[in-house]
Write a protein that holds these residues in place. Structure first.
Motif, PDB file in Angstrom:
ATOM      1  N   LYS A 118      26.418  98.705  -6.562  1.00  0.00           N
ATOM      2  CA  LYS A 118      24.983  98.401  -6.550  1.00  0.00           C
ATOM      3  C   LYS A 118      24.252  99.206  -7.617  1.00  0.00           C
ATOM      4  N   ILE A 119      24.571 100.491  -7.708  1.00  0.00           N
ATOM      5  CA  ILE A 119      23.928 101.363  -8.700  1.00  0.00           C
ATOM      6  C   ILE A 119      24.268 100.885 -10.107  1.00  0.00           C
ATOM      7  N   LEU A 120      25.544 100.589 -10.341  1.00  0.00           N
ATOM      8  CA  LEU A 120      25.986 100.137 -11.666  1.00  0.00           C
ATOM      9  C   LEU A 120      25.308  98.824 -12.056  1.00  0.00           C
ATOM     10  N   HIS A 121      25.249  97.898 -11.111  1.00  0.00           N
ATOM     11  CA  HIS A 121      24.631  96.602 -11.405  1.00  0.00           C
ATOM     12  C   HIS A 121      23.134  96.762 -11.666  1.00  0.00           C
ATOM     13  N   ARG A 122      22.508  97.658 -10.902  1.00  0.00           N
ATOM     14  CA  ARG A 122      21.091  97.921 -11.092  1.00  0.00           C
ATOM     15  C   ARG A 122      20.843  98.537 -12.475  1.00  0.00           C
ATOM     16  N   ASN A 123      21.661  99.521 -12.835  1.00  0.00           N
ATOM     17  CA  ASN A 123      21.549 100.143 -14.161  1.00  0.00           C
ATOM     18  C   ASN A 123      21.713  99.102 -15.271  1.00  0.00           C
ATOM     19  N   ARG A 124      22.681  98.215 -15.111  1.00  0.00           N
ATOM     20  CA  ARG A 124      22.938  97.184 -16.115  1.00  0.00           C
ATOM     21  C   ARG A 124      21.732  96.254 -16.226  1.00  0.00           C
ATOM     22  N   SER A 125      21.139  95.904 -15.091  1.00  0.00           N
ATOM     23  CA  SER A 125      19.960  95.045 -15.086  1.00  0.00           C
ATOM     24  C   SER A 125      18.792  95.702 -15.805  1.00  0.00           C
ATOM     25  N   ILE A 126      18.603  97.005 -15.575  1.00  0.00           N
ATOM     26  CA  ILE A 126      17.519  97.744 -16.237  1.00  0.00           C
ATOM     27  C   ILE A 126      17.698  97.699 -17.754  1.00  0.00           C
ATOM     28  N   LEU A 127      18.917  97.963 -18.224  1.00  0.00           N
ATOM     29  CA  LEU A 127      19.180  97.928 -19.672  1.00  0.00           C
ATOM     30  C   LEU A 127      18.985  96.514 -20.226  1.00  0.00           C
ATOM     31  N   PHE A 128      19.478  95.543 -19.498  1.00  0.00           N
ATOM     32  CA  PHE A 128      19.375  94.141 -19.930  1.00  0.00           C
ATOM     33  C   PHE A 128      17.905  93.725 -20.065  1.00  0.00           C
ATOM     34  N   GLU A 129      17.083  94.162 -19.106  1.00  0.00           N
ATOM     35  CA  GLU A 129      15.656  93.847 -19.130  1.00  0.00           C
ATOM     36  C   GLU A 129      14.976  94.525 -20.329  1.00  0.00           C
ATOM     37  N   ILE A 130      15.297  95.799 -20.542  1.00  0.00           N
ATOM     38  CA  ILE A 130      14.722  96.530 -21.673  1.00  0.00           C
ATOM     39  C   ILE A 130      15.127  95.873 -22.999  1.00  0.00           C
ATOM     40  N   LEU A 173      43.691  95.709   2.443  1.00  0.00           N
ATOM     41  CA  LEU A 173      43.551  96.740   1.404  1.00  0.00           C
ATOM     42  C   LEU A 173      42.396  96.397   0.462  1.00  0.00           C
ATOM     43  N   ILE A 174      42.344  95.142   0.029  1.00  0.00           N
ATOM     44  CA  ILE A 174      41.292  94.683  -0.881  1.00  0.00           C
ATOM     45  C   ILE A 174      39.925  94.764  -0.209  1.00  0.00           C
ATOM     46  N   GLN A 175      39.848  94.332   1.063  1.00  0.00           N
ATOM     47  CA  GLN A 175      38.570  94.374   1.784  1.00  0.00           C
ATOM     48  C   GLN A 175      38.054  95.798   1.937  1.00  0.00           C
ATOM     49  N   LYS A 176      38.951  96.716   2.280  1.00  0.00           N
ATOM     50  CA  LYS A 176      38.541  98.114   2.452  1.00  0.00           C
ATOM     51  C   LYS A 176      38.072  98.720   1.134  1.00  0.00           C
ATOM     52  N   THR A 177      38.761  98.374   0.049  1.00  0.00           N
ATOM     53  CA  THR A 177      38.372  98.875  -1.269  1.00  0.00           C
ATOM     54  C   THR A 177      37.032  98.278  -1.695  1.00  0.00           C
ATOM     55  N   ASN A 178      36.856  96.974  -1.489  1.00  0.00           N
ATOM     56  CA  ASN A 178      35.583  96.331  -1.827  1.00  0.00           C
ATOM     57  C   ASN A 178      34.441  96.976  -1.060  1.00  0.00           C
ATOM     58  N   PHE A 179      34.654  97.228   0.217  1.00  0.00           N
ATOM     59  CA  PHE A 179      33.619  97.820   1.059  1.00  0.00           C
ATOM     60  C   PHE A 179      33.249  99.217   0.566  1.00  0.00           C
ATOM     61  N   ALA A 180      34.257 100.008   0.234  1.00  0.00           N
ATOM     62  CA  ALA A 180      34.014 101.376  -0.235  1.00  0.00           C
ATOM     63  C   ALA A 180      33.280 101.394  -1.574  1.00  0.00           C
ATOM     64  N   ALA A 181      33.460 100.333  -2.370  1.00  0.00           N
ATOM     65  CA  ALA A 181      32.880 100.304  -3.713  1.00  0.00           C
ATOM     66  C   ALA A 181      31.442  99.778  -3.739  1.00  0.00           C
TER      67      ALA A 181
END
Ligand code: ZN
Length: 122
Positions: A46-58, A33-41
Motif C-alpha cells: 500500500k505504501i509503495l503504491h501510494r508513493n508511486r501514485s504521488i510521483l506519477f501525479e507530480i 504459502l502464497i496467500q500468507k505472503t500476499n497478506f503479509a505484504a
C-alpha cells in the motif's frame, strides 16, 4: 524412498526429495504459502503504491520524463521516504531510490529530482 507428507503427514513412497503424498497436498501447501505472503505484504505494498501514485501525479501522469521539485511538495502529499523498491548507483556514485518505474534523488538544497526509469537496472 519413503517419505512423510509436509502437509498431511501421511507416509508415501516416491523419488528422493519428494515432499508431498499427492499433487493435491502440494497445491494446497503452495496456495496457502502464497496467500500468507500476499497478506503479509499488503501494508508495505500500500505504501509503495501510494508513493508511486504521488510521483506519477507530480510527473503530470507521465508527461514529464524528469522534474525537480521541492522536498516539501512530497512531504505535503505524505510521501513515505523510507519505502522504495530498490536502489541504483549512478555513474557519479550517487544512490538513487527507485519505486517501480520512478527514481528520486534528494539534493542538499532539499530539492528532489524525479526521473522516469525506462529500464530496470541492477
Ligand atoms: Zn499429503
Amino acid at each position: 524412498m519413503k517419505g512423510k507428507c509436509k502437509l498431511c503427514n501421511d507416509t508415501f513412497v516416491g523419488r528422493a526429495g519428494k515432499m508431498f503424498c499427492t499433487i493435491k497436498c502440494k497445491n494446497i501447501y503452495h496456495k496457502d504459502l502464497i496467500q500468507k505472503t500476499n497478506f503479509a505484504a499488503i501494508p508495505t505494498d500500500k505504501i509503495l503504491h501510494r508513493n508511486r501514485s504521488i510521483l506519477f501525479e507530480i510527473m503530470d501522469a507521465g508527461n514529464f520524463k524528469q522534474k525537480k521539485v521541492e522536498r516539501k511538495l512530497l512531504d505535503s502529499k505524505k510521501f513515505n521516504w523510507h519505502h522504495y523498491t530498490h536502489v541504483h548507483k549512478n555513474v557519479k556514485g550517487k544512490l538513487l531510490q527507485i519505486i517501480y518505474d520512478y527514481s528520486w534523488m534528494i539534493f542538499s538544497d532539499q530539492e528532489v529530482l524525479i526521473k522516469k526509469v525506462n529500464k530496470i537496472t541492477r
